[in-house]
Design an enzyme around this catalytic site. Structure first.
Site, short mmCIF file in Angstrom:
data_model
loop_
_atom_site.label_atom_id
_atom_site.label_comp_id
_atom_site.label_asym_id
_atom_site.label_seq_id
_atom_site.Cartn_x
_atom_site.Cartn_y
_atom_site.Cartn_z
CG HIS A 171 50.78 34.08 -14.06
ND1 HIS A 171 51.11 34.95 -13.04
CD2 HIS A 171 49.73 34.66 -14.73
CE1 HIS A 171 50.31 36.00 -13.07
NE2 HIS A 171 49.48 35.86 -14.09
CG ASP A 173 47.66 36.80 -18.37
OD1 ASP A 173 47.84 36.62 -17.15
OD2 ASP A 173 47.77 37.91 -18.92
CG HIS A 320 52.44 38.70 -15.94
ND1 HIS A 320 52.13 37.93 -17.04
CD2 HIS A 320 51.28 38.82 -15.24
CE1 HIS A 320 50.86 37.59 -17.00
NE2 HIS A 320 50.32 38.11 -15.91
NE ARG A 336 44.22 39.51 -17.73
CZ ARG A 336 44.36 38.40 -17.01
NH1 ARG A 336 45.23 38.35 -16.02
NH2 ARG A 336 43.62 37.35 -17.26
#
Length: 362
Positions: A171, A173, A320, A336
């Site tokens: 995917h 983000d 990723h 994150r």
């Protein structure tokens, strides 16, 4: 570094954890206390559009502020992944931030080890690169909604992972937002003894893998991206949903605003269908593209984390995949920060990375 966490910095008040944000040591809390995130019943207005100014436009093409000050900088694979030694993200100058934006745009993902950056500093760093995204359903530390927390330990449920094909969770983000993520900063500070690596793949190289005729066909298409399954999961677990809008339409091939290079921009986790095609046509094309991303080891990089490493990647031109091979056997924790960028677009005059570099060389 922020002062170490002590019990005095945590006060239990009316069932909520109150603390001074600048003193948070999430690494210590995760190791000693375990899970600490909260899910406040806060409702947010829908995200407003904003004009994104990418700092990569102000970069030195040679990126001398990085290369002249780092101990060493080296590529991990030909297509994607670069590692930087000897620089602290917490101490970057504005010019180094600009040059980092360009380096990440070109290389997809850049890694830094032994970083001292704190959560609060991470949020401030993220603001330089865009508006920090606050997730629609995920939990966060009290007082820091801009942080997305990664936490799995020996007691984390493995339900749903036993028979999961990890080809299905590649995917980028929050691609379902109208203005999805640009750069992302992820610090991992706690690791199991073995496992917990992360994969990245290049959207530039994925596009270049396609035949010219197929490239041209895809460039006229748009796809629907949806985060509805994250809402469904939150509702099923009794967690709050903070906003309503969870679906956007983006081009299948997009142009990076700084490099001007074309990148494939679909992935199995959030992309749902191609606009204007029949369900069978859409499924056939998307499945082919998903397989290309998942199986092309020649444009992937696998990063073996060490404690306090940071990965900085550009969601506009990469995919990723976190590898959950350690569930039930160890603890993995990190945080994150995900700044949003521009609304995805395709510039018909843009070129592939290979074409652009060949022209530059000539």
């Amino acid at each position: 570094m922020a002062p170490p966490h002590t019990e005095d910095t945590l006060i239990q008040s009316q069932g909520s954890l109150v603390h001074r944000v600048e003193q948070l040591d999430l690494k210590h809390i995760a190791r000693k206390q375990g899970k600490y995130i909260v899910f406040p019943e806060t409702k947010y207005p829908e995200l407003e559009s904003f004009e994104h100014h990418d700092p990569g436009h102000k970069a030195d093409p040679a990126k001398n502020s990085l290369y002249n000050n780092a101990e060493k900088i080296f590529d991990l694979t030909p297509h994607i992944g670069t590692e930087v030694h000897g620089l602290q993200l917490s101490q970057l100058t504005d010019q180094q931030k600009n040059d980092l934006a360009l380096l990440v745009a070109e290389r997809g993902v850049v890694f830094f080890r032994n970083q001292d950056i704190t959560p609060h500093q991470g949020v401030e760093l993220g603001r330089y690169f865009g508006r920090p995204h606050i997730h629609n359903t995920f939990g966060h530390p009290e007082g820091l909604p801009e942080l997305h927390i990664i936490y799995f330990d020996e007691n984390s449920s493995t339900k749903g992972y036993e028979h999961l094909s990890f080809a299905d969770i590649w995917h980028t983000d929050v691609s379902y937002e109208v203005q999805p993520a640009g750069l992302t900063f992820l610090k991992i500070d706690t690791l199991p003894e073995v496992g917990g690596d992360t994969l990245w793949a290049s959207g530039y190289a994925a596009y270049e893998k396609l035949s010219p005729a197929f490239q041209k066909f895809l460039e006229g298409l748009e796809a629907v991206h949806s985060g509805q399954h994250q809402i469904d999961e939150a509702v099923a677990q009794g967690r709050p949903v903070r906003r309503r809008i969870v679906e956007s339409i983006h081009p299948v091939v997009r142009t990076h605003p700084v490099t001007g290079w074309k990148s494939l921009y679909v992935q199995p986790y959030f992309t749902r269908r191609i606009v204007g095609l029949s369900p069978k046509e859409s499924t056939a094309i998307l499945n082919y593209l998903y397989q290309l991303i998942a199986t092309s080891a020649d444009f992937q990089v696998r990063f073996k984390w060490t404690e306090d490493s940071v990965a900085v990647w550009d969601n506009r031109v990469t995919f990723h995949n976190a590898i959950f091979d350690y569930l039930g056997s160890g603890k993995r924790h990190g945080w994150r920060v995900t700044p949003q960028a521009e609304k995805p677009y395709l510039d018909p005059n843009s070129k592939s990375k290979k074409e652009a570099l060949q022209e530059k060389k000539a």
